[in-house]
Design a protein around this motif. Structure first.
Motif, PDB file in Angstrom:
ATOM      1  N   VAL A 130       3.950   9.244  -6.180  1.00  0.00           N
ATOM      2  CA  VAL A 130       3.173   7.797  -5.935  1.00  0.00           C
ATOM      3  C   VAL A 130       2.473   7.146  -7.084  1.00  0.00           C
ATOM      4  CG1 VAL A 130       1.674   6.582  -4.241  1.00  0.00           C
ATOM      5  CG2 VAL A 130       2.787   8.601  -3.575  1.00  0.00           C
ATOM      6  N   THR A 175       2.587  -0.633  -4.653  1.00  0.00           N
ATOM      7  CA  THR A 175       2.854   0.762  -4.884  1.00  0.00           C
ATOM      8  C   THR A 175       4.376   1.431  -4.656  1.00  0.00           C
ATOM      9  OG1 THR A 175       0.393   1.056  -4.026  1.00  0.00           O
ATOM     10  CG2 THR A 175       1.763   3.046  -4.002  1.00  0.00           C
ATOM     11  N   THR A 184       0.891  -1.135  -0.073  1.00  0.00           N
ATOM     12  CA  THR A 184      -0.152  -0.052   0.070  1.00  0.00           C
ATOM     13  C   THR A 184       0.889   1.219  -0.123  1.00  0.00           C
ATOM     14  OG1 THR A 184      -0.003   0.159   2.395  1.00  0.00           O
ATOM     15  CG2 THR A 184      -1.767  -1.311   1.196  1.00  0.00           C
ATOM     16  N   GLU A 185       0.304   2.472  -0.174  1.00  0.00           N
ATOM     17  CA  GLU A 185       0.919   3.672  -0.141  1.00  0.00           C
ATOM     18  C   GLU A 185       1.597   4.035   1.076  1.00  0.00           C
ATOM     19  OE1 GLU A 185      -1.141   6.883  -1.794  1.00  0.00           O
ATOM     20  OE2 GLU A 185       0.157   8.624  -0.641  1.00  0.00           O
ATOM     21  N   ASN A 239       0.824  14.645  -8.595  1.00  0.00           N
ATOM     22  CA  ASN A 239       2.186  14.201  -8.660  1.00  0.00           C
ATOM     23  C   ASN A 239       3.312  14.769  -9.562  1.00  0.00           C
ATOM     24  OD1 ASN A 239       1.397  12.155  -6.762  1.00  0.00           O
ATOM     25  ND2 ASN A 239       0.729  10.831  -8.485  1.00  0.00           N
ATOM     26  N   VAL A 246       6.796   4.470  -4.416  1.00  0.00           N
ATOM     27  CA  VAL A 246       6.894   5.849  -3.549  1.00  0.00           C
ATOM     28  C   VAL A 246       8.116   6.338  -4.044  1.00  0.00           C
ATOM     29  CG1 VAL A 246       6.965   7.212  -1.727  1.00  0.00           C
ATOM     30  CG2 VAL A 246       5.239   5.890  -2.037  1.00  0.00           C
ATOM     31  N   GLU A 278       1.142   3.150  -9.081  1.00  0.00           N
ATOM     32  CA  GLU A 278       1.116   1.729  -8.930  1.00  0.00           C
ATOM     33  C   GLU A 278       1.866   1.191  -9.868  1.00  0.00           C
ATOM     34  OE1 GLU A 278      -3.189  -0.416  -8.097  1.00  0.00           O
ATOM     35  OE2 GLU A 278      -2.896  -0.331  -9.932  1.00  0.00           O
TER      36      GLU A 278
END
Length: 418
Positions: free
Chosen positions: A31, A48, A10-11, A393, A50, A33
């Protein structure tokens, strides 16, 4: 400056991994996917990714740069994400096969809607019949001897209504339909009509050149626009592409001294990108900053964001632009939000037209399903659309304007767009 990528299910998990390794002062730059490739994609969930950054002491920077040199694979991913921008315009150009594929997809979508309308007509006894047989889209008084619409006319009406649903101004929608010139050609196939409209709209949009390099000198790139349209973030996205992807020498200036938050936001991005940053309060300081960075490839200037009704600030901006034009070769972009009402966009554009010639940048495409204003402003101003943004982003959520993609969205029905 350390820039690293972290993966997680997950983030939150990826961000936590970044903070554990780099500390609480880490800045999250992006961020996204990540889809797994090969057989692993079947058995393992998506992840995910980052991208995080952390400022380091100057004596450690050389080692960090060696560790953070992007691989050819990483550079390819970022290039694909940022859609090439100025140095990769050719990669963004769709070839004939791709255009035909988009057209086929749009044709299937519209034919499905057309057949649905025909079924509804048979069930209700009239096309989109409302109470007492009146049409919902066009309530017209029936005249004796009036003829039923042909299949060709009904399909044109479907295209016309799709444009109005996308908030294309009625004047421009009528122009596009009138340009079809189908007099005496009652039996033209529907796919021919669709292709005709599709290509005409693409030609009306045209294609922008984006940011062009100056010949043998620094290029000064100015960004203007009202408050709240995402101008500062847009500048950071474009500057990031040139500094990281294009390996150009970039400097960033801001004259937006009315909003301290905007100054600090741009300063943060400049620190992350390791490019020089200056705040300019007067025309003399602007001229001095251009002279200081005369050996750089690009100087990006964030001008004050304000209401287009503020005459005093507009006059100050005019003087700043005159000074910068005298100091070097300039290119100007007007940043607008795709969510702004058309009548307000017209007022904004008419105000800024007196300051400089410009290309358009539309932001916040992810916040609206109606793309008609892009066509409206292009036809009203006659100036090209250079870039569009679709998120916050940095640097990924920006791309060169793609007329084929936008026309497809305009001609799609509201249900399919959502």
């Amino acid at each position: 400056m350390i820039i690293k990528k972290f993966l997680g299910r997950t983030e939150e998990e990826a961000v936590e991994a970044a903070r554990k390794e780099l500390g609480s002062g880490v800045v999250i730059m992006n961020v996204k996917e990540v889809k797994r490739k090969g057989l692993a994609a079947i058995f393992r969930p998506k992840q995910t990714e980052v991208t995080a950054a952390l400022e380091e002491e100057r004596d450690a920077l050389s080692a960090v740069r060696r560790e953070s040199v992007p691989t050819r694979e990483d550079a390819g991913e970022r290039t694909q994400a940022s859609m090439g921008l100025s140095g990769r315009k050719n990669q963004d150009m769709e070839d004939k096969a791709s255009i035909e594929q988009r057209l086929d997809s749009l044709q299937e979508l519209l034919m499905s809607r057309f057949q649905q309308n025909e079924t509804e007509k048979e069930e209700t006894g009239g096309e989109n019949a409302g109470p007492e047989g009146e049409t919902r889209e066009e309530v017209q008084e029936e005249k004796p001897g009036s003829q039923e619409l042909t299949e060709q006319q009904r399909f044109i009406r479907l295209l016309y209504n799709a444009m109005l649903e996308s908030e294309v101004d009625e004047k421009y929608a009528n122009q596009i339909v009138d340009d079809l010139d189908l007099a005496g050609q009652a039996n033209l196939p529907i796919d021919y009509i669709l292709e005709n409209v599709y290509q005409k709209m693409i030609l009306k949009f045209g294609r922008a050149e984006g940011i062009l390099p100056a010949e043998g000198r620094t290029k000064i790139v100015l960004f203007m626009g009202p408050t709240g349209v995402g101008k500062t973030t847009t500048i950071a996205k474009i500057a990031s592409n040139f500094a990281v992807e294009e390996r150009k020498r970039v400097a960033m200036l801001t004259a937006d001294t009315y909003r301290i938050a905007a100054v600090e936001q741009l300063r943060t991005y400049a620190n992350i990108l390791e490019v020089p940053f200056r705040v300019i309060y007067s025309e003399d300081e602007a001229k001095a900053a251009v002279e200081e960075f005369e050996d750089f490839d690009y100087i990006f200037v964030d001008t004050m964001g304000h209401s287009h009704k503020n005459e005093e600030q507009l006059e100050h901006m005019k003087r700043l632009f005159e000074t910068l034009r005298d100091a070097g070769e300039c290119q100007t972009f007007l940043v607008l939000s795709a969510t702004t009402k058309y009548r307000d966009l017209l007022k904004i554009v008419s105000t800024y037209e007196g300051i400089a010639d410009f290309q358009l940048i539309f932001t916040k495409l992810d916040e609206t399903g109606a793309m008609g204003n892009l066509l409206n402003l292009k036809l009203y101003t006659g100036t090209p659309i250079a870039f569009v943004t679709n998120g916050q982003n940095v640097p990924n959520d920006i791309e060169l304007f793609n007329p084929q993609k936008t026309v497809k969205q305009i001609l799609s029905t509201r249900q399919e767009r959502s």
